[in-house]
Write a protein that holds these residues in place. Structure first.
Motif, short mmCIF file in Angstrom:
data_model
loop_
_atom_site.label_atom_id
_atom_site.label_comp_id
_atom_site.label_asym_id
_atom_site.label_seq_id
_atom_site.Cartn_x
_atom_site.Cartn_y
_atom_site.Cartn_z
N ARG A 219 53.15 -46.27 81.15
CA ARG A 219 52.83 -47.66 80.82
C ARG A 219 51.37 -47.77 80.39
NH1 ARG A 219 56.72 -51.11 83.37
NH2 ARG A 219 58.12 -49.90 84.71
N GLY A 223 51.09 -52.89 81.31
CA GLY A 223 52.38 -52.64 81.92
C GLY A 223 53.51 -52.38 80.94
N TYR A 261 48.45 -48.84 85.15
CA TYR A 261 48.93 -50.22 85.34
C TYR A 261 49.06 -50.54 86.83
CZ TYR A 261 52.16 -54.16 85.57
OH TYR A 261 52.75 -55.36 85.88
N PHE A 262 49.59 -49.59 87.61
CA PHE A 262 49.77 -49.83 89.04
C PHE A 262 48.47 -49.64 89.82
CE2 PHE A 262 54.00 -48.34 87.57
CZ PHE A 262 54.72 -49.49 87.84
#
Length: 657
Positions: A219, A223, A261-262
């Protein structure tokens, strides 16, 4: 800088009316309260800051001003700034996010045919990759092959259901065209299956690139799924163990970090990024709760990846396994990190361990304790590594010194370089002068950045403020005074300051007019680039009907400007005891404008003239050493004029004080 943002604004393809609708609709309390638990305190709201760890809330939201401000970490701005910072989105992406929240249809400017084609192609590719992820997940969870092969592998690697779902892990079946056939059957175009690299087109027909592999979606920062990595599940020795999507319109490997993204919120919150090598290294760390972890996906670090990290934090800890050869091969990448000005620390895990296996075998506290106990700065790490290899061989040690000095020379900050020179000289048992000479040789031809030296004038009465120096635009010797003047423009710009007679008529002079006129009279532009931009734009706008300075600049299209304005309006302010009368306790800042503002302006002018005098002294000395008598005399004349101006200001300030 303003025109750069104007260019960005028009390139965003969002029309101005829509941008204004978004700013008008975005209620700062509503936006922030989606992410932060807020409690009312007076006219404002307070809570714990989402950008750094704290137990006592120092995060304030002001609905009346439309801004937020954390007095712990210093972050502040409007609703758009908050979404940019919290979700790590660009300015345009944050506008779109807010538009979606408030059900505002985003009107876009007319695109050219070429722009329409590019936009359509990119969006079509993202739609295809999104479908592919859904297909792989379905295969993993709901087919016999996926459950036995794919899920069996993830279980053996210690991953739980929540982690598998979080990262969207999946499985591509062993059939030659499982994904391709399913996608075409759903109406997805072959063109975009091929362009994303999911499908390979050959003389024998179409087949899946990732057949018989467990799948790791990749990603971007927002995201969106832009690519995939796949690990083979068969014993085919001719096939690569790991395979990535090829470069495409939506995927550039050198600009991507797996897990970003995370990880982005946790990186900002902890102000540190852990950098590992592979997909499972990242996933295992996240499963243990160490979410500020990303991977370079097996490639050497690139400038684009380093700058992506720098957007979130200047602090990077690189975690290696016990393979010394792998560490040595990656040293060049860390040199790039140093050159970009990041603070790099390095940790080697015990022999035979990698981040995945170590995280699986230990608790989160044990992992973090090991990192804290064994991490070292990169220069020391590299020096020790190369010293062990060089042994007592004088030729190898000479090469080692050159190699280490080359890394130190890349560090842009002078003070940091000096500290490393001292410590490295001690570690290598060589003279500091030798290292400095080599650094000077290596850096020859590089243009150093501007250096701002602290500048103080003894005995100068400056109003006591708790305004902190600005982080954007560079700290200048006059930041405090300039911030105060901008504060008055924003808060009291339209307020009457005094009356004067002009051509037989009484004219009202406002605070804004007074400041603008006084600075223009002496051709003074503020030294801080962001504040200078506000000064110049205020001068262009303040006579416009309906212009309200605070509202205008809080909603500014340049997010740096709106963030600075939020900082200035949020900072607590205290009147200086030097400047106040004995009975001033009942007076407010606004009530004392007539007395305070002229003193602030005069002190600002004094600060600037003193800086100019200091510059003149340096020029005189420079031309004296060069034997240029003509220039010396010219600068002496300039200095004499400056001294006269300084004397008049001194006299004026003594009378007022």
């Amino acid at each position: 800088m303003y025109y750069q943002y104007l260019f960005l604004y028009f390139c965003s393809m969002i029309d101005q009316a829509t941008v204004q609708k978004i700013f008008d609709a975005a209620d700062i309390y509503e936006v922030v309260s989606d992410f932060v638990s807020l409690k009312k305190r007076g006219v404002n709201y307070v809570g714990c800051c989402p950008f750094h760890n704290e137990k006592t809330g120092s995060f304030t939201v002001s609905p009346s001003k439309g801004i937020y401000k954390c007095f712990g970490c210093g972050k502040g701005g409007n609703a758009v700034n908050f979404i940019m910072e919290h979700e790590q989105l660009s300015y345009v992406e944050a506008l779109r996010w807010l538009a979606a929240k408030y059900n505002i249809i985003v009107e876009e400017k007319e695109l050219s045919e070429h722009e329409k084609q590019e936009k359509s192609e990119r969006e079509s590719m993202l739609i295809v990759t999104n479908y592919a992820e859904e297909f792989f997940v379905e295969q993993l969870w709901n087919t016999d092959e996926g459950k036995s092969v794919g899920m069996g592998y993830f279980r053996r690697r210690g991953l739980d259901d929540q982690t598998i779902e979080k990262f969207g892990l999946g499985y591509c079946p062993e059939a030659w065209d499982g994904l391709t056939k399913a996608a075409l059957g759903k109406g997805y175009k072959q063109e975009f299956l091929v362009k994303t690299g999911l499908t390979i087109e050959s003389d024998r027909g179409l087949f899946d690139r990732f057949r018989a592999r467990v799948m790791f979606p990749i990603r971007d920062l927002a995201g969106k799924i832009i690519a995939f990595g796949g690990r083979i599940m068969t014993n085919d020795k001719k096939s690569a163990k790991y395979l990535n999507s090829p470069e495409s319109e939506i995927y550039h490997k050198s600009r991507t970090l797996y897990g970003i993204y995370f990880a982005k919120k946790s990186i900002v919150q902890h102000n540190r990024c852990y950098l590992v090598e592979g997909y499972l290294d990242v996933i295992s760390f996240h499963q243990k709760g160490i979410e500020n972890t990303v991977a370079s996906s097996g490639t050497s670090l690139t400038i684009e990846q380093i700058r992506l990290i720098r957007r979130l934090t200047p602090n990077v800890t690189i975690i290696y396994d016990g393979d010394a050869a792998g560490v040595k091969a990656s040293l060049r990448g860390i040199d790039l990190v140093l050159e970009e000005g990041l603070n790099v620390r390095v940790v080697s895990l015990p022999e035979g361990e990698d981040p995945d296996s170590y995280a699986q075998a230990h608790t989160a506290d044990e992992v973090l304790e090991y990192v804290a106990a064994h991490e070292t700065d990169f220069i020391h790490f590299k020096t020790k590594l190369l010293l062990d290899q060089a042994g007592n061989d004088p030729v190898e040690r000479a090469k080692l010194i050159t190699d280490i000095v080359k890394s130190i020379s890349l560090i842009p900050d002078n003070i940091t370089r000096s500290v490393y020179v001292q410590e490295t000289a001690n570690q290598l048992k060589v003279e500091e002068e030798v290292l400095y000479n080599e650094i000077a040789r290596l850096r020859k031809g590089k243009t150093p950045g501007p250096v701002s030296l602290p500048y103080k004038t003894p005995g100068r009465p400056v109003p006591k403020v708790t305004l902190t120096p600005l982080k954007t635009g560079g700290v200048t010797p006059c930041d405090i005074e300039e911030m105060m003047l901008v504060r008055y423009l924003l808060l009291f710009g339209e307020q009457e300051l005094y009356e004067e007679e002009h051509e037989g008529k009484v004219v009202l002079i406002t605070v804004g007019e007074y400041i603008i006129h006084e600075l223009a009279e002496d051709e003074l532009l503020m030294l801080n680039s962001r504040l200078q931009e506000i000064q110049q734009e205020y001068r262009r706008q303040y006579k416009t009907a309906g212009f309200i300075a605070a509202k205008y600049f809080i909603g500014h299209s340049n997010p740096d400007i709106s963030a600075i304005v939020a900082d200035i309006l949020s900072e607590p302010y205290e009147l200086s005891k030097i400047w106040t009368a004995k009975d001033v306790s009942a007076k407010t800042e606004e009530m004392m404008l007539g007395e305070l503002l002229p003193k602030i302006v005069d002190n600002y002018k004094m600060r600037r003239i003193e800086m100019m005098c200091k510059e003149a002294d340096l020029k005189i000395l420079e031309f004296q050493n060069a034997g240029n008598t003509e220039e010396v005399l010219e600068w002496i004349k300039k200095k004499n004029t400056m001294v006269k101006v300084r004397a008049r200001l001194n006299e004026k300030l003594k009378r007022t004080v």
